[in-house]
Design a protein around this motif. Sequence first.
Motif, PDB file in Angstrom:
ATOM      1  N   SER A  16     -18.884   9.533  19.678  1.00 45.62           N
ATOM      2  CA  SER A  16     -19.529   8.438  19.360  1.00 45.62           C
ATOM      3  C   SER A  16     -20.256   8.749  18.123  1.00 45.62           C
ATOM      4  O   SER A  16     -21.369   8.413  17.837  1.00 45.62           O
ATOM      5  CB  SER A  16     -20.739   8.610  20.428  1.00 45.62           C
ATOM      6  N   TYR A  17     -19.399   9.215  17.000  1.00 53.28           N
ATOM      7  CA  TYR A  17     -19.997   9.419  15.653  1.00 53.28           C
ATOM      8  C   TYR A  17     -18.850   9.197  14.718  1.00 53.28           C
ATOM      9  O   TYR A  17     -17.719   9.594  15.063  1.00 53.28           O
ATOM     10  CB  TYR A  17     -20.986  10.939  15.535  1.00 53.28           C
ATOM     11  N   THR A  18     -19.303   9.184  13.371  1.00 58.60           N
ATOM     12  CA  THR A  18     -18.378   9.016  12.302  1.00 58.60           C
ATOM     13  C   THR A  18     -18.599  10.247  11.492  1.00 58.60           C
ATOM     14  O   THR A  18     -19.734  10.573  11.298  1.00 58.60           O
ATOM     15  CB  THR A  18     -18.694   7.833  11.479  1.00 58.60           C
ATOM     16  N   THR A  71     -29.490   4.493  15.011  1.00 57.04           N
ATOM     17  CA  THR A  71     -28.177   5.249  14.362  1.00 57.04           C
ATOM     18  C   THR A  71     -28.976   6.796  13.743  1.00 57.04           C
ATOM     19  O   THR A  71     -29.989   6.369  13.070  1.00 57.04           O
ATOM     20  CB  THR A  71     -27.541   4.632  13.336  1.00 57.04           C
ATOM     21  N   TRP A  73     -28.307   9.559  10.934  1.00 54.05           N
ATOM     22  CA  TRP A  73     -27.674  10.115   9.851  1.00 54.05           C
ATOM     23  C   TRP A  73     -27.807  11.536   9.434  1.00 54.05           C
ATOM     24  O   TRP A  73     -28.979  11.499   9.371  1.00 54.05           O
ATOM     25  CB  TRP A  73     -27.738   9.142   8.518  1.00 54.05           C
ATOM     26  N   LYS A 118     -22.462  13.083   8.878  1.00 51.93           N
ATOM     27  CA  LYS A 118     -22.241  12.516  10.434  1.00 51.93           C
ATOM     28  C   LYS A 118     -23.227  11.277  10.791  1.00 51.93           C
ATOM     29  O   LYS A 118     -24.536  11.643  10.552  1.00 51.93           O
ATOM     30  CB  LYS A 118     -22.709  13.820  11.103  1.00 51.93           C
ATOM     31  N   ILE A 119     -22.427  10.301  10.970  1.00 48.26           N
ATOM     32  CA  ILE A 119     -23.339   9.152  11.447  1.00 48.26           C
ATOM     33  C   ILE A 119     -23.048   9.034  12.871  1.00 48.26           C
ATOM     34  O   ILE A 119     -22.113   8.815  13.447  1.00 48.26           O
ATOM     35  CB  ILE A 119     -22.823   8.082  10.535  1.00 48.26           C
ATOM     36  N   ASP A 120     -24.216   9.091  13.844  1.00 46.53           N
ATOM     37  CA  ASP A 120     -24.209   9.026  15.351  1.00 46.53           C
ATOM     38  C   ASP A 120     -24.161   7.583  15.788  1.00 46.53           C
ATOM     39  O   ASP A 120     -24.982   7.220  16.436  1.00 46.53           O
ATOM     40  CB  ASP A 120     -25.368   9.843  15.668  1.00 46.53           C
ATOM     41  N   ASN A 121     -23.102   7.204  15.269  1.00 40.30           N
ATOM     42  CA  ASN A 121     -22.708   5.535  15.776  1.00 40.30           C
ATOM     43  C   ASN A 121     -21.391   5.221  15.372  1.00 40.30           C
ATOM     44  O   ASN A 121     -21.107   5.435  14.063  1.00 40.30           O
ATOM     45  CB  ASN A 121     -23.693   4.661  15.450  1.00 40.30           C
ATOM     46  N   GLU A 122     -20.561   4.822  16.077  1.00 39.98           N
ATOM     47  CA  GLU A 122     -19.351   4.304  15.880  1.00 39.98           C
ATOM     48  C   GLU A 122     -19.441   3.019  14.960  1.00 39.98           C
ATOM     49  O   GLU A 122     -20.045   2.117  15.723  1.00 39.98           O
ATOM     50  CB  GLU A 122     -18.344   4.303  16.855  1.00 39.98           C
TER      51      GLU A 122
END
Length: 160
Positions: A16-18, A71, A73, A118-122
């Motif tokens: 669930s993260y990018t 989100t 970051w 790291k971004i906690d959202n797709e």
Amino acid sequence: MAIHKLVLDDVFDEVSYTLIAIHCSIDDYRLAYLLNKHLGINLHRKSIDVDVSLDQSNYSVFEWKDRKQLTTWNLVANACKTEVYQKNTGKSLFDLQEKITRISYLVPEHKAVNYFLKIDNEFSSNKEKYILQSILNIPKVATAFSVDINNLKSKENLIF
């Protein structure tokens, strides 16, 4: 009486993260400033670093919580330099301790990477491409690329 069984095996395996890898030679606070400027975000240094207890290394973390898009970051350093004193094993007249600089990595599979965003959202692929292009437009950034989290062996180090 009926028995109900809940199976949660697949719930925790979902990504669930990018994760974006950034290779540059500037300090972490300067990169956070440039990311804030180019992406329109507001990263701040966290008071507590990421601590990996295996080799007692600390990695600096910058964080921003976007309340509008729900989100989080995180900009985290990949390398940590620690100084260790090693006792001289040679037979000499003097008992000296030698100072050694040890480098440990948060994600050892990518040792050439300096920082991870790291971004906690797709995001959709268009939004991710926009973020990557904005990072590549920063003058001091050598390269940036997306990392497939499913292929990482040390992805548990990115849980913070």
